[in-house]
Design a protein around this motif. Structure first.
Motif, mmCIF file in Angstrom:
data_model
loop_
_atom_site.group_PDB
_atom_site.id
_atom_site.type_symbol
_atom_site.label_atom_id
_atom_site.label_comp_id
_atom_site.label_asym_id
_atom_site.label_seq_id
_atom_site.Cartn_x
_atom_site.Cartn_y
_atom_site.Cartn_z
ATOM 1 N N ALA A 41 0.844 -1.314 0.008
ATOM 2 C CA ALA A 41 -0.031 -0.137 0.014
ATOM 3 C C ALA A 41 0.935 1.305 0.173
ATOM 4 C CB ALA A 41 -0.996 -0.111 1.342
ATOM 5 N N VAL A 42 1.890 1.486 0.736
ATOM 6 C CA VAL A 42 2.718 2.429 0.641
ATOM 7 C C VAL A 42 3.375 2.706 -0.524
ATOM 8 C CG1 VAL A 42 4.885 3.364 1.753
ATOM 9 C CG2 VAL A 42 3.482 1.990 3.226
ATOM 10 N N ASN A 43 3.990 1.700 -1.380
ATOM 11 C CA ASN A 43 4.319 1.668 -2.697
ATOM 12 C C ASN A 43 3.328 2.307 -3.380
ATOM 13 O OD1 ASN A 43 4.798 -0.241 -5.437
ATOM 14 N ND2 ASN A 43 6.472 1.039 -4.730
ATOM 15 N N ALA A 44 2.282 1.618 -3.512
ATOM 16 C CA ALA A 44 1.157 1.957 -4.405
ATOM 17 C C ALA A 44 0.677 3.375 -4.226
ATOM 18 C CB ALA A 44 -0.293 1.270 -4.119
ATOM 19 N N THR B 27 2.473 5.807 -3.252
ATOM 20 C CA THR B 27 3.425 6.810 -3.802
ATOM 21 C C THR B 27 3.649 6.900 -5.334
ATOM 22 O OG1 THR B 27 5.518 5.301 -3.699
ATOM 23 C CG2 THR B 27 5.138 6.592 -1.997
ATOM 24 N N GLY B 28 3.474 5.506 -5.927
ATOM 25 C CA GLY B 28 3.806 5.601 -7.354
ATOM 26 C C GLY B 28 4.857 5.187 -7.724
ATOM 27 N N GLU B 29 5.976 5.200 -6.891
ATOM 28 C CA GLU B 29 7.316 5.032 -7.228
ATOM 29 C C GLU B 29 7.639 3.727 -7.491
ATOM 30 O OE1 GLU B 29 9.251 7.364 -8.082
ATOM 31 O OE2 GLU B 29 8.589 9.204 -7.106
ATOM 32 N N PRO B 30 8.771 3.189 -8.051
ATOM 33 C CA PRO B 30 9.214 1.836 -8.225
ATOM 34 C C PRO B 30 9.804 1.472 -6.812
ATOM 35 C CG PRO B 30 10.145 3.260 -9.907
ATOM 36 C CD PRO B 30 9.299 3.978 -9.310
ATOM 37 N N SER C 35 4.764 -2.992 -6.627
ATOM 38 C CA SER C 35 4.127 -3.712 -6.093
ATOM 39 C C SER C 35 2.927 -4.008 -6.853
ATOM 40 C CB SER C 35 3.657 -3.182 -4.645
ATOM 41 O OG SER C 35 2.624 -2.093 -4.866
ATOM 42 N N SER C 36 2.058 -5.183 -6.564
ATOM 43 C CA SER C 36 1.127 -5.564 -7.403
ATOM 44 C C SER C 36 -0.229 -4.496 -7.157
ATOM 45 C CB SER C 36 0.491 -7.022 -6.951
ATOM 46 O OG SER C 36 0.119 -7.050 -5.720
#
Length: 345
Positions: free
Chosen positions: A201-204, A206-209, A279-280
């Motif tokens: 969720a954190v990755n999603a 931010t939208g970052e790799p 992330s997925s």
């Protein structure tokens, strides 16, 4: 000797990756959406791992299908659908299963195998004659690098519940160069995996790799706070989460909060992430699809409410992901500092 027959229900990124490796030593059936299946039928299936190993499977070496009936006669069904689709997918395949079929969930979350077993109940009321549902765990991310090529982008080994009936699958996997470790206590393994999955969720948001996001100390601080809440819940439940990295789970939040140079040094040996890894959940938000947040921070919030454990950061992350789902592909991208402030840290 007859080769082991493996059907993969929900052949997306994880399913195609597993199927591509298994096809060298097992009879593999991929069941997925028509665009994916049609592309593989034309071009074959390519998979690759972090060590640079690459394999292309010609389409004639695979059974390709879009209908659940293709699981018929399979020794093993690997369930790789989204967690939210588990019950529906199980009901679809149930009429074509035998009582000695084995279904292994390679899905996110804590509940997938129990959801499979419950959904089988209507077709197999007698537990004694019901197909066996087992938990599995995929520790790594897989990305689709082109139309029919799926690449592993994060390190880790598959795990599955120890049971005498999985031995043929383990042999087939090892013969294909796909390592699967057997585990007596999958509850601990799934909780350990959930701790890592809280970063989805954190990755999603931010939208970052992943490689970029993990270099942001504010992002890691949000993840550490989510893990703290999950670890407190695990203690309340009497669960000792399995170690997914060289560090004990209880020490990981402190490492996440450490300065970035120290974090990079400590994680270099245990966490390999390619530049394109995401992330997925990030992929789902970008495509305007529903996410699996209910099985990640959402699971911590639900269990915390039931067992009297406070989960304010996980709860806020759930709210932010829900807002992003409603906004669709144009959802807000948060910086680490903005996200940290938004969850009250």
């Amino acid at each position: 000797m007859r080769r082991t027959r493996v059907a993969i229900m929900g052949a997306g990124s994880i399913g195609c990756h597993l199927g591509g490796w298994l096809a060298s030593s097992a009879e593999v059936t991929l069941i997925g959406r028509a665009p994916t299946i049609d592309a593989i039928e034309e071009q074959g299936l390519t998979v690759s791992d972090l060590k640079g190993h690459r394999r292309t499977v010609p389409p004639e070496r695979l059974t390709l299908a879009t209908e659940a009936s293709a699981v018929v006669d399979a020794d093993y069904v690997l369930m790789t659908t989204k967690s939210s689709g588990t019950s529906r997918a199980t009901r679809q395949i149930a009429p074509y299963l035998d009582h000695d079929s084995v279904i292994i969930s390679f899905q996110n979350g804590l509940r997938a195998a129990s959801m499979i077993d419950e959904a089988l109940g209507s077709a197999f009321p007698s537990r004694a004659s019901r197909p066996l549902a087992l938990s599995g765990m995929v520790p790594f991310n897989v990305v689709r690098v082109d139309e029919t090529h799926w690449a592993q982008t994060v390190s880790g080994r598959l795990r599955v519940k120890d049971h005498p009936r999985i031995d043929p699958l383990i042999r087939a996997a090892h013969g294909a160069g796909l390592r699967i470790e057997i585990e007596p206590d999958m509850r601990a393994v799934l909780f350990g995996k959930l701790l890592l999955n809280l970063n989805n969720a954190v990755n999603a948001l931010t939208g970052e790799p992943l490689a970029v996001q993990l270099r942001d100390r504010d992002c890691r601080t949000v993840l550490a706070a989510c893990q703290d809440e999950a670890l407190a819940l695990a203690r309340r439940l009497g669960v000792n989460p399995a170690r997914m990295t060289p560090l004990p789970p209880a020490l990981v939040p402190a490492v996440l909060r450490s300065p970035t140079p120290l974090f990079t040094s400590l994680s270099r040996a245990s966490l390999k992430v390619t530049p394109q890894a995401r992330s997925s959940m990030a992929d789902d938000l970008s495509a305007g699809r529903p996410t699996e947040i209910d099985e990640m921070q959402g699971a911590i919030v639900t269990l915390g409410r039931t067992h009297g454990t406070a989960t304010p950061v996980c709860s806020r992350v759930v709210d932010l992901v829900r807002e992003a789902e409603e906004a669709g592909a144009d959802h807000r991208r948060w910086t680490g500092a903005q996200l940290r402030a938004a969850v009250g840290l």
